[in-house]
Motif scaffolding. Structure first.
Motif, PDB file in Angstrom:
ATOM      1  N   LYS A 189     -36.235  13.688 -16.017  1.00  0.00           N
ATOM      2  CA  LYS A 189     -35.713  13.843 -14.660  1.00  0.00           C
ATOM      3  C   LYS A 189     -36.821  14.280 -13.702  1.00  0.00           C
ATOM      4  CE  LYS A 189     -31.595  15.254 -17.090  1.00  0.00           C
ATOM      5  NZ  LYS A 189     -30.951  16.405 -17.729  1.00  0.00           N
ATOM      6  N   ASP A 190     -37.140  13.397 -12.768  1.00  0.00           N
ATOM      7  CA  ASP A 190     -38.027  13.708 -11.650  1.00  0.00           C
ATOM      8  C   ASP A 190     -39.372  14.287 -12.096  1.00  0.00           C
ATOM      9  OD1 ASP A 190     -38.531  13.646  -8.914  1.00  0.00           O
ATOM     10  OD2 ASP A 190     -37.962  15.743  -8.661  1.00  0.00           O
ATOM     11  N   ILE A 191     -40.061  13.541 -12.959  1.00  0.00           N
ATOM     12  CA  ILE A 191     -41.369  13.984 -13.437  1.00  0.00           C
ATOM     13  C   ILE A 191     -42.469  13.527 -12.478  1.00  0.00           C
ATOM     14  CG2 ILE A 191     -43.099  13.638 -15.259  1.00  0.00           C
ATOM     15  CD1 ILE A 191     -40.866  13.635 -17.268  1.00  0.00           C
ATOM     16  N   ASN A 192     -43.349  14.463 -12.122  1.00  0.00           N
ATOM     17  CA  ASN A 192     -44.521  14.174 -11.298  1.00  0.00           C
ATOM     18  C   ASN A 192     -45.750  14.700 -12.020  1.00  0.00           C
ATOM     19  OD1 ASN A 192     -43.570  13.213  -8.399  1.00  0.00           O
ATOM     20  ND2 ASN A 192     -42.132  14.792  -9.083  1.00  0.00           N
ATOM     21  N   LEU A 193     -46.786  13.853 -12.087  1.00  0.00           N
ATOM     22  CA  LEU A 193     -47.948  14.233 -12.885  1.00  0.00           C
ATOM     23  C   LEU A 193     -49.156  13.382 -12.507  1.00  0.00           C
ATOM     24  CD1 LEU A 193     -48.881  15.966 -15.342  1.00  0.00           C
ATOM     25  CD2 LEU A 193     -48.148  14.069 -16.801  1.00  0.00           C
ATOM     26  N   ASP A 194     -50.314  14.017 -12.373  1.00  0.00           N
ATOM     27  CA  ASP A 194     -51.582  13.313 -12.173  1.00  0.00           C
ATOM     28  C   ASP A 194     -52.528  13.679 -13.311  1.00  0.00           C
ATOM     29  OD1 ASP A 194     -50.774  12.183  -9.759  1.00  0.00           O
ATOM     30  OD2 ASP A 194     -51.544  13.861  -8.569  1.00  0.00           O
ATOM     31  N   ILE A 195     -53.147  12.663 -13.907  1.00  0.00           N
ATOM     32  CA  ILE A 195     -54.103  12.879 -14.994  1.00  0.00           C
ATOM     33  C   ILE A 195     -55.413  12.193 -14.621  1.00  0.00           C
ATOM     34  CG2 ILE A 195     -54.570  12.531 -17.449  1.00  0.00           C
ATOM     35  CD1 ILE A 195     -51.509  12.499 -17.841  1.00  0.00           C
ATOM     36  N   HIS A 196     -56.521  12.900 -14.805  1.00  0.00           N
ATOM     37  CA  HIS A 196     -57.819  12.429 -14.345  1.00  0.00           C
ATOM     38  C   HIS A 196     -58.672  11.887 -15.483  1.00  0.00           C
ATOM     39  CE1 HIS A 196     -56.400  15.255 -11.249  1.00  0.00           C
ATOM     40  NE2 HIS A 196     -57.015  14.449 -10.402  1.00  0.00           N
ATOM     41  N   LYS A 197     -59.683  11.141 -15.117  1.00  0.00           N
ATOM     42  CA  LYS A 197     -60.559  10.465 -16.082  1.00  0.00           C
ATOM     43  C   LYS A 197     -61.201  11.473 -17.029  1.00  0.00           C
ATOM     44  CE  LYS A 197     -64.175   6.939 -16.327  1.00  0.00           C
ATOM     45  NZ  LYS A 197     -63.301   6.009 -17.059  1.00  0.00           N
ATOM     46  N   GLY A 198     -61.133  11.171 -18.316  1.00  0.00           N
ATOM     47  CA  GLY A 198     -61.729  12.023 -19.334  1.00  0.00           C
ATOM     48  C   GLY A 198     -60.855  13.174 -19.782  1.00  0.00           C
ATOM     49  N   ASP A 199     -59.677  13.344 -19.158  1.00  0.00           N
ATOM     50  CA  ASP A 199     -58.746  14.395 -19.581  1.00  0.00           C
ATOM     51  C   ASP A 199     -58.145  14.067 -20.947  1.00  0.00           C
ATOM     52  OD1 ASP A 199     -59.040  15.953 -17.359  1.00  0.00           O
ATOM     53  OD2 ASP A 199     -57.074  15.515 -16.488  1.00  0.00           O
ATOM     54  N   ILE A 200     -57.848  15.120 -21.693  1.00  0.00           N
ATOM     55  CA  ILE A 200     -56.991  14.985 -22.880  1.00  0.00           C
ATOM     56  C   ILE A 200     -55.726  15.758 -22.536  1.00  0.00           C
ATOM     57  CG2 ILE A 200     -56.752  15.293 -25.362  1.00  0.00           C
ATOM     58  CD1 ILE A 200     -59.809  15.582 -25.511  1.00  0.00           C
ATOM     59  N   PHE A 201     -54.723  15.039 -22.082  1.00  0.00           N
ATOM     60  CA  PHE A 201     -53.491  15.677 -21.622  1.00  0.00           C
ATOM     61  C   PHE A 201     -52.504  15.791 -22.770  1.00  0.00           C
ATOM     62  CE2 PHE A 201     -49.118  15.403 -20.077  1.00  0.00           C
ATOM     63  CZ  PHE A 201     -49.087  16.502 -19.217  1.00  0.00           C
ATOM     64  N   GLY A 202     -51.974  16.995 -22.961  1.00  0.00           N
ATOM     65  CA  GLY A 202     -50.984  17.234 -24.005  1.00  0.00           C
ATOM     66  C   GLY A 202     -49.599  17.375 -23.412  1.00  0.00           C
ATOM     67  N   PHE A 203     -48.701  16.509 -23.833  1.00  0.00           N
ATOM     68  CA  PHE A 203     -47.304  16.527 -23.392  1.00  0.00           C
ATOM     69  C   PHE A 203     -46.545  17.320 -24.439  1.00  0.00           C
ATOM     70  CE2 PHE A 203     -43.945  13.444 -21.515  1.00  0.00           C
ATOM     71  CZ  PHE A 203     -43.821  14.239 -20.394  1.00  0.00           C
ATOM     72  N   LEU A 204     -46.312  18.589 -24.157  1.00  0.00           N
ATOM     73  CA  LEU A 204     -45.791  19.512 -25.153  1.00  0.00           C
ATOM     74  C   LEU A 204     -44.306  19.773 -24.939  1.00  0.00           C
ATOM     75  CD1 LEU A 204     -46.458  21.509 -27.493  1.00  0.00           C
ATOM     76  CD2 LEU A 204     -46.947  23.215 -25.724  1.00  0.00           C
ATOM     77  N   GLY A 205     -43.558  19.709 -26.032  1.00  0.00           N
ATOM     78  CA  GLY A 205     -42.132  20.009 -25.941  1.00  0.00           C
ATOM     79  C   GLY A 205     -41.463  19.795 -27.281  1.00  0.00           C
ATOM     80  N   PRO A 206     -40.297  20.386 -27.486  1.00  0.00           N
ATOM     81  CA  PRO A 206     -39.583  20.225 -28.752  1.00  0.00           C
ATOM     82  C   PRO A 206     -39.067  18.800 -28.925  1.00  0.00           C
ATOM     83  CG  PRO A 206     -38.196  21.335 -27.162  1.00  0.00           C
ATOM     84  CD  PRO A 206     -39.549  21.202 -26.524  1.00  0.00           C
ATOM     85  N   ASN A 207     -38.652  18.474 -30.139  1.00  0.00           N
ATOM     86  CA  ASN A 207     -38.025  17.180 -30.380  1.00  0.00           C
ATOM     87  C   ASN A 207     -36.806  17.037 -29.478  1.00  0.00           C
ATOM     88  OD1 ASN A 207     -39.828  16.445 -32.421  1.00  0.00           O
ATOM     89  ND2 ASN A 207     -38.606  17.451 -33.999  1.00  0.00           N
ATOM     90  N   GLY A 208     -36.671  15.865 -28.849  1.00  0.00           N
ATOM     91  CA  GLY A 208     -35.535  15.633 -27.969  1.00  0.00           C
ATOM     92  C   GLY A 208     -35.757  16.052 -26.530  1.00  0.00           C
ATOM     93  N   ALA A 209     -36.968  16.539 -26.214  1.00  0.00           N
ATOM     94  CA  ALA A 209     -37.243  17.002 -24.853  1.00  0.00           C
ATOM     95  C   ALA A 209     -37.383  15.861 -23.863  1.00  0.00           C
ATOM     96  CB  ALA A 209     -38.511  17.854 -24.830  1.00  0.00           C
ATOM     97  N   GLY A 210     -37.700  14.650 -24.371  1.00  0.00           N
ATOM     98  CA  GLY A 210     -37.874  13.495 -23.498  1.00  0.00           C
ATOM     99  C   GLY A 210     -39.281  12.923 -23.503  1.00  0.00           C
ATOM    100  N   LYS A 211     -40.131  13.417 -24.395  1.00  0.00           N
ATOM    101  CA  LYS A 211     -41.528  12.977 -24.423  1.00  0.00           C
ATOM    102  C   LYS A 211     -41.652  11.478 -24.704  1.00  0.00           C
ATOM    103  CE  LYS A 211     -42.888  15.727 -27.724  1.00  0.00           C
ATOM    104  NZ  LYS A 211     -41.557  16.246 -28.121  1.00  0.00           N
ATOM    105  N   THR A 212     -40.968  11.014 -25.730  1.00  0.00           N
ATOM    106  CA  THR A 212     -41.069   9.597 -26.090  1.00  0.00           C
ATOM    107  C   THR A 212     -40.461   8.713 -25.007  1.00  0.00           C
ATOM    108  OG1 THR A 212     -41.082  10.079 -28.466  1.00  0.00           O
ATOM    109  CG2 THR A 212     -40.448   7.857 -27.805  1.00  0.00           C
ATOM    110  N   THR A 213     -39.374   9.154 -24.396  1.00  0.00           N
ATOM    111  CA  THR A 213     -38.781   8.386 -23.293  1.00  0.00           C
ATOM    112  C   THR A 213     -39.798   8.194 -22.181  1.00  0.00           C
ATOM    113  OG1 THR A 213     -36.528   9.141 -23.745  1.00  0.00           O
ATOM    114  CG2 THR A 213     -36.999   8.394 -21.513  1.00  0.00           C
ATOM    115  N   ALA A 214     -40.480   9.273 -21.803  1.00  0.00           N
ATOM    116  CA  ALA A 214     -41.494   9.186 -20.745  1.00  0.00           C
ATOM    117  C   ALA A 214     -42.595   8.205 -21.124  1.00  0.00           C
ATOM    118  CB  ALA A 214     -42.078  10.568 -20.469  1.00  0.00           C
ATOM    119  N   MET A 215     -43.021   8.231 -22.385  1.00  0.00           N
ATOM    120  CA  MET A 215     -44.109   7.356 -22.816  1.00  0.00           C
ATOM    121  C   MET A 215     -43.659   5.898 -22.898  1.00  0.00           C
ATOM    122  SD  MET A 215     -45.806   9.907 -25.615  1.00  0.00           S
ATOM    123  CE  MET A 215     -47.531   9.498 -25.551  1.00  0.00           C
ATOM    124  N   LYS A 216     -42.407   5.688 -23.246  1.00  0.00           N
ATOM    125  CA  LYS A 216     -41.874   4.323 -23.248  1.00  0.00           C
ATOM    126  C   LYS A 216     -41.829   3.760 -21.831  1.00  0.00           C
ATOM    127  CE  LYS A 216     -38.995   4.288 -27.418  1.00  0.00           C
ATOM    128  NZ  LYS A 216     -37.599   4.207 -27.930  1.00  0.00           N
TER     129      LYS A 216
END
Length: 241
Positions: free
Chosen positions: A21-48
């Motif tokens: 729901k209403d995710i806003n995010l900027d990631i810059h060149k060379g970053d290693i961004f970690g999308f952290l959250g429990p199972n079912g938080a929505g991480k895979t949905t966002a990546m899909k």
């Protein structure tokens, strides 16, 4: 710093109420961004949604300045990814799988195939079929395929799943080296807090489909003993624990 991934007001809610729901995010060149959250938080949905596998209800994702929804081919041209599980042709060898994948890229020859197999630690198994591989070895082959075309952006969903301790250390080093030496940008989802702490340069906490906070790992560890302490504090502060 160059923005490589731009996520604006991204929402995708399924009939069961789960999603993002209403995710806003900027990631810059060379970053290693970690999308952290429990199972079912929505991480895979966002990546899909990010990789064009699922259509969002609203919002947009831009990779290298191109919208996933308006200019998909250009947006994904320099992206490698594994979402959910690393898949391979079970009747082909590890080498033959990567040879097949190499057809999608320019300038990927046998030397490059051997290079990524060496990098991920499975070169000696190049002539074996993945149906005989352990989960960890299948994951290594998936990583090999994801980085085969020298992508500028790599999206990895739970990349350390199935790896033993040695494999986790090796995979962390691969990710760090690519980010440092080739300025590859990584977007990694995980529920393994310790591994995120050791790998990622910046972290976003996702809980119940909402982005709670985003900060650099360095800043977080200035104020908290561990990333786990930070995660629990952020969840409690937002009244969701």
């Amino acid at each position: 710093m160059d923005k490589v991934i731009e996520i604006k007001n991204l929402t995708k809610v399924y009939k069961n109420g789960r999603g993002i729901k209403d995710i806003n995010l900027d990631i810059h060149k060379g970053d290693i961004f970690g999308f952290l959250g429990p199972n079912g938080a929505g991480k895979t949905t966002a990546m899909k949604v990010m990789t064009g596998l699922v259509k969002p209800d609203s919002g947009d994702v831009k990779i290298n300045g191109f919208s996933i929804f308006e200019d998909f081919e250009k947006a994904m041209e320099k992206v490698g990814c594994i979402v959910e599980t690393a898949e391979a042709y079970p009747y082909l060898t590890a080498y033959e799988n990567l040879k097949q994948f190499s057809r999608y890229y320019k300038d990927v020859d046998d030397n490059r195939i051997d290079e990524v197999l060496e990098l991920t630690g499975i070169l000696k198994y190049k002539n074996e079929k993945p149906r005989k591989f352990s989960l960890g070895m299948k994951q290594r082959l998936g990583i090999s395929a994801a980085i085969l075309g020298r992508p500028e952006v790599v999206v990895l969903d739970e990349p350390l799943n199935g790896l033993d301790v040695e494999g986790m250390i090796s995979m962390r080093n691969i990710i760090k080296n690519l980010a440092e030496k080739e300025r590859t940008t990584f977007f990694i989802s995980s529920h393994l807090i310790h591994d995120v702490e050791l790998t990622c340069t910046s972290i976003g906490v996702l809980y119940n489909g909402r982005m709670i906070n985003v900060d650099s790992t360095k800043n977080i560890l200035k104020n908290y003993a561990t990333l786990e302490n930070y995660f629990v504090s952020e969840v409690e502060r937002n009244g969701r624990f």
